[in-house]
Design a protein around this motif. Structure first.
Motif, PDB file in Angstrom:
ATOM      1  N   PHE A   1       0.908  -1.190  -0.220  1.00 12.52           N
ATOM      2  CA  PHE A   1      -0.023  -0.014   0.090  1.00 12.52           C
ATOM      3  C   PHE A   1       0.872   1.119  -0.042  1.00 12.52           C
ATOM      4  CE2 PHE A   1      -2.119   3.391   2.488  1.00 12.52           C
ATOM      5  CZ  PHE A   1      -3.131   3.465   1.711  1.00 12.52           C
TER       6      PHE A   1
ATOM      7  N   TRP B   1      -9.334  -3.759  -4.614  1.00 11.73           N
ATOM      8  CA  TRP B   1      -7.878  -3.219  -4.565  1.00 11.73           C
ATOM      9  C   TRP B   1      -7.418  -3.035  -6.009  1.00 11.73           C
ATOM     10  CZ3 TRP B   1      -5.898  -7.463  -0.901  1.00 11.73           C
ATOM     11  CH2 TRP B   1      -6.329  -7.215   0.571  1.00 11.73           C
TER      12      TRP B   1
ATOM     13  N   PRO C   1      -1.930  -2.883  -2.915  1.00 11.52           N
ATOM     14  CA  PRO C   1      -2.264  -3.984  -1.878  1.00 11.52           C
ATOM     15  C   PRO C   1      -2.339  -5.312  -2.546  1.00 11.52           C
ATOM     16  CG  PRO C   1      -3.704  -2.290  -1.259  1.00 11.52           C
ATOM     17  CD  PRO C   1      -3.096  -2.071  -2.781  1.00 11.52           C
TER      18      PRO C   1
END
Length: 416
Positions: free
Chosen positions: A147, A353, A153
């Motif tokens: 991150f 994500w 991520p």
């Protein structure tokens, strides 16, 4: 009084001269270029304070809380058949592996030494346990590197999963080709799932009973231990940043120095790799190289493991270094394949994500950016605070289910 062996005396003299000469060279470099040394130290401090400290404080506390609650002991008991079958290790080694994977460096080495001192593993098992248990904290890989550094991520989880799979594969191979010949650890017959679950619950309850600290004391100790560990990491990062910058000054014109931080300190190596042009041209290859550096853990990680291992027995340096290189090679191959799947969209850990764009300009604009602005820092802090809230709930649950103190052991002499 027994005299010291001549070879040991020569080794001690050599190490003293080597450490002294290295320290003098670093001091001379700092005196020669104090401005560059200061800026390098400040950059290491900035990376540590804005990324590593807020990203790792809650997870390290969680590892301490999980260990004290006994849940990790229960997980280790559940993994006992796997530990014996894959790594030819006693079942107790599963605890060192579970704690090392959750708490990160150098927790695995510390627990390996404790198991060896208590006679729960053999001396010839130490290098295998160190190989599998010595790994970076998964939250470091996902929160800080994935991150904070790479802005992805999903790639962080790919690297973490690849490191775990590589540790399992390298440990299985190492146990069969590198361990000295001797009595093999018997593989237990298949156990009924219910009996295995009962044994895991009993191990968790016994571990919590043995710890015995109330929730307030446990929380305070976890904060103290986590801050102390992170202060050590911060000092190593600053010192490593200075050493690497001095090497770049006195040995210029070599692009290889871009990857040198990973040889010394894994956090700096991860940051420098995320800043490199390789992430623009080939993110999958950059992730593979980053995973190899994380599996190696840098000399600072190895020195932390040596310090945590204690002085009760010699540290198997040659076998540890060889096993770390094997882990790095396995991580290089496995993470490259996983990163390719993530980048192609065939492997997704969560729909929300982001996956790095194939556009080089878009990727370079978002990846490897040190979050100097308040918006990025607030995002990182939000993730850390949310994780911390979950950890507190788990710790409160562990405190509520803690077994009562037996009669006669209460400090007040009464019955709870």
């Amino acid at each position: 009084m027994a005299k010291a062996h001549p070879s040991n005396s020569r080794r001690a003299i050599f190490l003293s001269l080597l450490l002294g000469a290295s320290s003098m060279l670093v001091v001379a470099g700092i005196v020669h270029s104090p401005g560059e040394a200061f800026r390098a130290s400040l950059s290491g401090l900035q990376i540590w304070w804005q990324n590593v400290f807020p990203g790792l404080l809650p997870p390290i506390m969680l590892a301490e809380l999980l260990a004290a609650s006994g849940l990790l002991h229960g997980f280790a008991a559940l993994a006992e058949p796997l530990t014996r079958g894959l790594f030819r290790l006693p079942g107790a080694a599963g605890w060192a592996i579970a704690f090392g994977w959750s708490a990160g460096i150098p927790a695995g080495a510390k627990e390996t030494a404790r198991l060896r001192d208590n006679g729960m593993i053999r001396n010839e098992d130490v290098d295998t346990v160190l190989l599998v248990s010595h790994a970076p904290n998964p939250f470091l890989i996902v929160l800080v590197i994935g991150f904070g550094f790479m802005r992805s991520p999903a790639l962080g989880w790919a690297i973490a999963l690849g490191l775990w799979l590589a540790a399992i594969a390298a440990g299985a191979v190492w146990a069969r080709i590198a361990k000295p010949r001797g009595p093999r650890v018997p593989v237990l017959p298949a156990t009924q799932p219910r009996a295995l679950l009962i044994r895991a619950l009993r191990a968790a309850a016994d571990a919590r009973k043995e710890d015995g600290r109330p929730f307030g004391k446990l929380l305070a100790d976890s904060v103290t231990g986590a801050v102390g560990t992170l202060m050590t990491v911060g000092g190593l990062m600053m010192m490593s940043a200075v050493v690497v910058r001095l090497l770049q000054l006195f040995l210029p014109g070599n692009d290889l120095w871009l990857q040198v931080p990973g040889l010394y300190e894994l956090h700096l190596g991860a940051y420098e790799t995320s800043q490199s042009a390789l992430f623009v041209s080939d993110p999958a290859r950059a992730c593979a190289l980053l995973a190899a550096a994380l599996a190696w853990t840098g000399w600072s990680g190895l020195l932390q493991a040596r310090a945590a291992f204690g002085l009760n027995a010699p540290f198997p340096w040659l076998r540890v270094i060889s096993s770390r290189l094997l882990h790095s090679a396995a991580a290089l191959v496995i993470v490259y394949a996983l990163a390719k799947l993530v980048l192609s969209g065939k492997l997704r850990f969560a729909e929300r994500w982001p996956v790095p764009s194939a556009n080089a300009e878009a990727w370079s604009a978002s990846a490897g950016v040190l979050p100097n602005g308040w918006s990025h820092l607030s995002e990182n802090m939000t993730v850390a605070l949310a994780s911390f809230g979950v950890f507190l709930l788990l710790a409160l649950l562990a405190a509520l289910i803690r077994p009562k103190t037996p009669k006669g052991k209460d400090d007040s002499g009464g019955q709870r």
